[in-house]
Design an enzyme around this catalytic site. Sequence first.
Site, PDB file in Angstrom:
ATOM      1  CE  LYS A 111      11.997  -6.887   1.157  1.00 34.96           C
ATOM      2  NZ  LYS A 111      11.051  -5.638   1.559  1.00 34.96           N
ATOM      3  CE  LYS A 194       7.096  -9.414  10.635  1.00 33.61           C
ATOM      4  NZ  LYS A 194       8.602  -9.603  11.054  1.00 33.61           N
ATOM      5  CE  LYS A 197       9.335   1.071  10.077  1.00 39.98           C
ATOM      6  NZ  LYS A 197      10.727   1.498   9.947  1.00 39.98           N
TER       7      LYS A 197
END
Length: 329
Positions: A111, A194, A197
Amino acid sequence: MEIVLSGIRSTGHLHLGNYYGALRNFVQMQDSHKCFFFIADLHSLTTHPKAEDFHAGVKAILAEYLAAGLDPEKVTLFVQSNVPEVSELYVLLNMVAYKGELERTTSFKDKIRGQEDNVNAGLLTYPVLMAADILIHRAHKVPVGKDQEQHLEMARLFARRFNNLYGTQVFVEPQAFNFGKDLLKIPGLDGSGKMGKSEGNGIYLMDDEKTIHKKVMRAVTDSGPTQANSPMPESIQNIFTLLKVVSTPDTVSYFTDKYNDCTIRYGDLKKQLANDICKQINPIRERILAIGGDDSYLRYVMEKGTAEARASAQTTMKEVRKAVGFKSF
Protein backbone atom coordinates in the site's frame (compact mmCIF):
# COMPACT_ATOMS: atom_id res chain seq x y z
CA MET A 1 -23.48 -23.53 15.14
CA GLU A 2 -20.22 -22.14 13.75
CA ILE A 3 -20.01 -18.42 13.07
CA VAL A 4 -18.76 -17.30 9.65
CA LEU A 5 -17.84 -13.69 8.97
CA SER A 6 -17.07 -11.92 5.70
CA GLY A 7 -16.79 -8.31 4.61
CA ILE A 8 -16.10 -6.19 1.58
CA ARG A 9 -14.90 -2.61 1.28
CA SER A 10 -17.50 0.00 0.38
CA THR A 11 -15.58 1.34 -2.61
CA GLY A 12 -16.62 0.21 -6.06
CA HIS A 13 -19.03 -2.61 -6.88
CA LEU A 14 -19.12 -6.38 -6.56
CA HIS A 15 -17.50 -8.10 -9.54
CA LEU A 16 -17.57 -11.60 -11.02
CA GLY A 17 -14.68 -12.61 -8.77
CA ASN A 18 -16.69 -11.72 -5.66
CA TYR A 19 -19.79 -13.47 -6.94
CA TYR A 20 -18.42 -16.70 -8.41
CA GLY A 21 -15.41 -16.88 -6.10
CA ALA A 22 -17.34 -16.92 -2.83
CA LEU A 23 -20.69 -15.17 -2.67
CA ARG A 24 -22.69 -17.92 -4.36
CA ASN A 25 -21.29 -20.37 -1.83
CA PHE A 26 -22.28 -18.07 1.03
CA VAL A 27 -25.85 -18.04 -0.23
CA GLN A 28 -25.86 -21.83 0.12
CA MET A 29 -24.48 -21.58 3.69
CA GLN A 30 -27.27 -19.39 5.04
CA ASP A 31 -29.20 -22.32 6.49
CA SER A 32 -26.24 -24.19 7.98
CA HIS A 33 -24.10 -21.46 9.59
CA LYS A 34 -24.57 -18.26 11.56
CA CYS A 35 -23.30 -15.73 9.02
CA PHE A 36 -22.27 -12.11 9.44
CA PHE A 37 -21.69 -10.00 6.32
CA PHE A 38 -20.53 -6.43 6.65
CA ILE A 39 -19.67 -3.47 4.47
CA ALA A 40 -16.23 -2.20 5.48
CA ASP A 41 -16.63 1.54 5.18
CA LEU A 42 -14.03 2.29 7.87
CA HIS A 43 -11.45 0.25 5.99
CA SER A 44 -12.16 2.17 2.81
CA LEU A 45 -11.09 5.42 4.48
CA THR A 46 -7.46 4.30 4.39
CA THR A 47 -7.39 4.83 0.63
CA HIS A 48 -10.59 6.79 -0.11
CA PRO A 49 -10.92 9.45 2.63
CA LYS A 50 -13.17 11.84 0.66
CA ALA A 51 -16.84 12.21 1.54
CA GLU A 52 -18.14 12.43 -2.02
CA ASP A 53 -20.38 9.47 -2.86
CA PHE A 54 -19.31 7.67 0.34
CA HIS A 55 -22.87 6.75 1.31
CA ALA A 56 -23.68 5.82 -2.29
CA GLY A 57 -20.92 3.21 -2.22
CA VAL A 58 -22.32 1.65 0.95
CA LYS A 59 -25.82 1.59 -0.48
CA ALA A 60 -24.63 0.04 -3.73
CA ILE A 61 -22.79 -2.83 -2.02
CA LEU A 62 -25.80 -3.52 0.21
CA ALA A 63 -28.15 -3.73 -2.79
CA GLU A 64 -25.69 -6.00 -4.60
CA TYR A 65 -25.36 -8.33 -1.59
CA LEU A 66 -29.13 -8.68 -1.48
CA ALA A 67 -29.53 -9.07 -5.24
CA ALA A 68 -26.89 -11.82 -5.24
CA GLY A 69 -29.05 -13.87 -2.89
CA LEU A 70 -28.17 -13.05 0.72
CA ASP A 71 -31.35 -13.22 2.81
CA PRO A 72 -31.53 -10.70 5.70
CA GLU A 73 -33.94 -13.04 7.48
CA LYS A 74 -31.20 -15.68 7.62
CA VAL A 75 -27.95 -13.68 7.87
CA THR A 76 -26.80 -10.51 9.61
CA LEU A 77 -26.02 -7.72 7.16
CA PHE A 78 -24.57 -4.50 8.55
CA VAL A 79 -22.29 -1.53 7.94
CA GLN A 80 -19.03 -1.51 9.89
CA SER A 81 -19.32 2.07 11.13
CA ASN A 82 -22.81 1.41 12.52
CA VAL A 83 -21.28 -0.85 15.17
CA PRO A 84 -19.16 1.48 17.36
CA GLU A 85 -18.03 -1.46 19.47
CA VAL A 86 -15.77 -2.42 16.54
CA SER A 87 -13.91 0.87 16.90
CA GLU A 88 -13.62 0.42 20.67
CA LEU A 89 -12.13 -3.04 20.26
CA TYR A 90 -9.84 -1.68 17.54
CA VAL A 91 -8.40 0.78 20.08
CA LEU A 92 -7.87 -1.94 22.69
CA LEU A 93 -6.26 -4.36 20.23
CA ASN A 94 -3.85 -1.62 19.17
CA MET A 95 -2.42 -1.87 22.68
CA VAL A 96 -1.36 -5.47 22.02
CA ALA A 97 -0.17 -4.88 18.44
CA TYR A 98 3.40 -3.79 17.87
CA LYS A 99 4.78 -1.32 15.36
CA GLY A 100 7.47 -3.65 14.02
CA GLU A 101 5.13 -6.53 13.22
CA LEU A 102 2.65 -4.19 11.53
CA GLU A 103 5.36 -2.61 9.39
CA ARG A 104 6.42 -6.04 8.18
CA THR A 105 2.99 -6.98 6.79
CA THR A 106 2.96 -7.50 3.04
CA SER A 107 -0.20 -5.44 2.59
CA PHE A 108 1.34 -2.40 4.31
CA LYS A 109 4.45 -2.58 2.14
CA ASP A 110 2.31 -2.84 -0.99
CA LYS A 111 0.00 0.00 0.00
CA ILE A 112 2.74 2.51 0.85
CA ARG A 113 4.30 1.88 -2.54
CA GLY A 114 0.97 2.58 -4.19
CA GLN A 115 0.08 5.75 -2.28
CA GLU A 116 3.31 7.37 -1.17
CA ASP A 117 1.55 10.68 -0.54
CA ASN A 118 -0.96 9.13 1.90
CA VAL A 119 0.85 6.74 4.23
CA ASN A 120 -1.58 7.14 7.09
CA ALA A 121 -1.73 5.34 10.42
CA GLY A 122 -4.84 3.53 9.27
CA LEU A 123 -2.78 1.72 6.63
CA LEU A 124 -0.33 0.59 9.29
CA THR A 125 -3.03 -0.65 11.66
CA TYR A 126 -5.30 -2.10 8.95
CA PRO A 127 -4.70 -5.67 10.25
CA VAL A 128 -5.77 -4.55 13.74
CA LEU A 129 -9.09 -3.21 12.47
CA MET A 130 -9.58 -6.40 10.48
CA ALA A 131 -8.90 -8.39 13.65
CA ALA A 132 -11.49 -6.29 15.51
CA ASP A 133 -14.05 -7.04 12.79
CA ILE A 134 -13.48 -10.77 13.26
CA LEU A 135 -12.97 -11.04 17.01
CA ILE A 136 -15.90 -8.79 17.97
CA HIS A 137 -18.29 -11.52 16.76
CA ARG A 138 -15.98 -14.36 17.86
CA ALA A 139 -16.08 -15.80 14.35
CA HIS A 140 -14.85 -19.37 13.96
CA LYS A 141 -14.35 -19.20 10.20
CA VAL A 142 -13.28 -16.37 7.90
CA PRO A 143 -13.07 -16.87 4.13
CA VAL A 144 -9.86 -15.22 2.94
CA GLY A 145 -7.78 -15.17 -0.20
CA LYS A 146 -4.02 -15.60 -0.28
CA ASP A 147 -3.55 -11.85 0.08
CA GLN A 148 -5.44 -11.85 3.41
CA GLU A 149 -4.00 -14.96 5.05
CA GLN A 150 -1.34 -12.94 6.87
CA HIS A 151 -4.03 -10.67 8.33
CA LEU A 152 -5.98 -13.65 9.63
CA GLU A 153 -2.84 -15.04 11.26
CA MET A 154 -2.38 -11.67 12.97
CA ALA A 155 -5.99 -11.80 14.20
CA ARG A 156 -5.18 -15.14 15.82
CA LEU A 157 -2.01 -13.65 17.28
CA PHE A 158 -3.86 -10.67 18.79
CA ALA A 159 -6.55 -12.99 20.19
CA ARG A 160 -3.92 -15.19 21.90
CA ARG A 161 -1.96 -12.19 23.14
CA PHE A 162 -5.05 -10.52 24.63
CA ASN A 163 -6.26 -13.76 26.24
CA ASN A 164 -2.84 -14.45 27.76
CA LEU A 165 -2.29 -10.87 28.94
CA TYR A 166 -5.63 -10.64 30.74
CA GLY A 167 -6.02 -14.28 31.78
CA THR A 168 -9.22 -14.79 29.85
CA GLN A 169 -10.63 -16.86 27.01
CA VAL A 170 -12.90 -14.17 25.62
CA PHE A 171 -11.62 -14.59 22.06
CA VAL A 172 -11.62 -17.70 19.89
CA GLU A 173 -8.87 -18.04 17.31
CA PRO A 174 -10.46 -17.73 13.84
CA GLN A 175 -9.53 -20.17 11.13
CA ALA A 176 -9.38 -19.70 7.37
CA PHE A 177 -12.36 -21.07 5.51
CA ASN A 178 -12.57 -22.16 1.92
CA PHE A 179 -15.04 -24.07 -0.17
CA GLY A 180 -12.74 -26.94 -1.12
CA LYS A 181 -13.37 -28.11 -4.65
CA ASP A 182 -16.04 -25.42 -5.01
CA LEU A 183 -13.55 -22.58 -4.49
CA LEU A 184 -12.98 -20.63 -7.69
CA LYS A 185 -10.32 -18.07 -8.46
CA ILE A 186 -11.80 -15.75 -11.06
CA PRO A 187 -9.10 -14.16 -13.26
CA GLY A 188 -9.04 -10.60 -14.50
CA LEU A 189 -9.17 -9.49 -18.11
CA ASP A 190 -5.65 -8.07 -18.20
CA GLY A 191 -3.87 -11.34 -18.86
CA SER A 192 -2.74 -12.26 -15.37
CA GLY A 193 -3.77 -12.24 -11.73
CA LYS A 194 -7.18 -12.35 -10.09
CA MET A 195 -10.12 -10.09 -10.79
CA GLY A 196 -10.12 -7.18 -8.35
CA LYS A 197 -11.35 -3.65 -7.73
CA SER A 198 -7.95 -2.05 -7.37
CA GLU A 199 -6.57 -3.82 -10.44
CA GLY A 200 -9.22 -2.30 -12.72
CA ASN A 201 -9.60 -5.61 -14.56
CA GLY A 202 -13.08 -6.62 -13.47
CA ILE A 203 -16.59 -7.11 -14.80
CA TYR A 204 -19.10 -5.85 -12.26
CA LEU A 205 -22.57 -7.08 -11.41
CA MET A 206 -23.85 -3.60 -12.25
CA ASP A 207 -22.26 -3.47 -15.73
CA ASP A 208 -24.72 -3.22 -18.61
CA GLU A 209 -24.43 -5.30 -21.77
CA LYS A 210 -22.58 -2.64 -23.74
CA THR A 211 -19.99 -2.23 -21.00
CA ILE A 212 -19.51 -5.99 -20.64
CA HIS A 213 -18.97 -6.46 -24.38
CA LYS A 214 -16.51 -3.58 -24.49
CA LYS A 215 -14.49 -4.96 -21.56
CA VAL A 216 -14.40 -8.52 -22.86
CA MET A 217 -13.37 -7.49 -26.37
CA ARG A 218 -10.39 -5.67 -24.84
CA ALA A 219 -9.26 -8.78 -22.95
CA VAL A 220 -5.61 -9.68 -23.50
CA THR A 221 -4.96 -12.42 -26.07
CA ASP A 222 -2.06 -13.46 -28.32
CA SER A 223 -1.60 -14.10 -32.03
CA GLY A 224 -3.12 -17.57 -31.73
CA PRO A 225 -1.77 -21.14 -31.54
CA THR A 226 0.58 -22.32 -34.29
CA GLN A 227 0.83 -25.99 -33.28
CA ALA A 228 -1.98 -28.41 -32.54
CA ASN A 229 -2.66 -29.11 -28.87
CA SER A 230 -0.10 -26.56 -27.74
CA PRO A 231 -0.28 -25.28 -24.12
CA MET A 232 -2.36 -22.15 -23.53
CA PRO A 233 -0.59 -19.04 -22.29
CA GLU A 234 -1.96 -17.57 -19.06
CA SER A 235 -3.97 -14.84 -20.78
CA ILE A 236 -5.85 -17.41 -22.88
CA GLN A 237 -6.30 -19.74 -19.92
CA ASN A 238 -7.96 -16.84 -18.12
CA ILE A 239 -10.52 -16.40 -20.88
CA PHE A 240 -11.29 -20.12 -20.88
CA THR A 241 -11.61 -20.07 -17.07
CA LEU A 242 -14.29 -17.40 -17.38
CA LEU A 243 -15.94 -19.35 -20.19
CA LYS A 244 -16.16 -22.46 -17.99
CA VAL A 245 -17.89 -20.42 -15.29
CA VAL A 246 -20.61 -18.80 -17.40
CA SER A 247 -21.04 -21.00 -20.49
CA THR A 248 -22.37 -24.48 -21.21
CA PRO A 249 -20.00 -27.47 -21.40
CA ASP A 250 -20.75 -27.78 -25.12
CA THR A 251 -19.61 -24.20 -25.69
CA VAL A 252 -16.40 -24.77 -23.75
CA SER A 253 -15.70 -27.98 -25.69
CA TYR A 254 -16.32 -26.25 -29.02
CA PHE A 255 -13.80 -23.47 -28.43
CA THR A 256 -11.30 -25.83 -26.79
CA ASP A 257 -11.35 -27.97 -29.92
CA LYS A 258 -10.94 -24.87 -32.05
CA TYR A 259 -7.91 -23.85 -30.02
CA ASN A 260 -6.36 -27.31 -30.18
CA ASP A 261 -6.67 -27.56 -33.98
CA CYS A 262 -5.41 -23.96 -34.44
CA THR A 263 -8.62 -22.68 -36.06
CA ILE A 264 -9.82 -20.56 -33.18
CA ARG A 265 -10.87 -16.97 -33.81
CA TYR A 266 -10.46 -14.98 -30.62
CA GLY A 267 -13.06 -12.46 -31.74
CA ASP A 268 -15.69 -15.20 -31.86
CA LEU A 269 -14.53 -16.54 -28.48
CA LYS A 270 -14.83 -13.11 -26.87
CA LYS A 271 -18.26 -12.45 -28.35
CA GLN A 272 -19.52 -15.77 -27.01
CA LEU A 273 -18.01 -15.07 -23.60
CA ALA A 274 -19.56 -11.59 -23.44
CA ASN A 275 -22.99 -12.92 -24.45
CA ASP A 276 -22.88 -15.65 -21.82
CA ILE A 277 -21.72 -13.26 -19.10
CA CYS A 278 -24.65 -11.00 -19.94
CA LYS A 279 -27.07 -13.92 -19.61
CA GLN A 280 -25.75 -14.59 -16.12
CA ILE A 281 -25.43 -10.99 -14.96
CA ASN A 282 -28.54 -9.33 -16.43
CA PRO A 283 -31.03 -10.87 -13.94
CA ILE A 284 -28.80 -9.87 -11.02
CA ARG A 285 -28.41 -6.36 -12.38
CA GLU A 286 -32.19 -6.02 -12.68
CA ARG A 287 -32.57 -7.06 -9.03
CA ILE A 288 -29.85 -4.60 -7.98
CA LEU A 289 -31.68 -1.74 -9.68
CA ALA A 290 -34.99 -2.75 -8.10
CA ILE A 291 -33.59 -3.20 -4.60
CA GLY A 292 -31.43 -0.10 -4.83
CA GLY A 293 -34.52 1.98 -5.50
CA ASP A 294 -36.42 0.61 -2.49
CA ASP A 295 -35.14 2.82 0.33
CA SER A 296 -37.67 1.52 2.86
CA TYR A 297 -36.52 -2.06 2.35
CA LEU A 298 -32.83 -1.10 2.56
CA ARG A 299 -33.57 0.82 5.76
CA TYR A 300 -35.31 -2.25 7.22
CA VAL A 301 -32.36 -4.49 6.32
CA MET A 302 -29.89 -2.06 7.87
CA GLU A 303 -31.86 -1.52 11.06
CA LYS A 304 -32.34 -5.25 11.53
CA GLY A 305 -28.72 -6.10 10.76
CA THR A 306 -27.34 -3.28 12.90
CA ALA A 307 -29.39 -4.41 15.90
CA GLU A 308 -28.21 -8.00 15.52
CA ALA A 309 -24.57 -7.01 14.99
CA ARG A 310 -24.55 -4.64 17.95
CA ALA A 311 -26.12 -7.23 20.23
CA SER A 312 -23.34 -9.66 19.29
CA ALA A 313 -20.64 -7.00 19.65
CA GLN A 314 -21.94 -5.72 22.99
CA THR A 315 -21.90 -9.23 24.45
CA THR A 316 -18.23 -9.56 23.50
CA MET A 317 -17.27 -6.08 24.68
CA LYS A 318 -18.87 -6.65 28.07
CA GLU A 319 -16.41 -9.48 28.63
CA VAL A 320 -13.52 -7.53 27.08
CA ARG A 321 -14.06 -4.51 29.31
CA LYS A 322 -14.29 -6.74 32.36
CA ALA A 323 -11.04 -8.48 31.41
CA VAL A 324 -9.21 -5.17 30.90
CA GLY A 325 -10.47 -3.87 34.24
CA PHE A 326 -12.93 -1.16 33.27
CA LYS A 327 -15.51 -0.64 36.02
CA SER A 328 -18.33 1.81 36.67
CA PHE A 329 -18.15 4.07 39.71
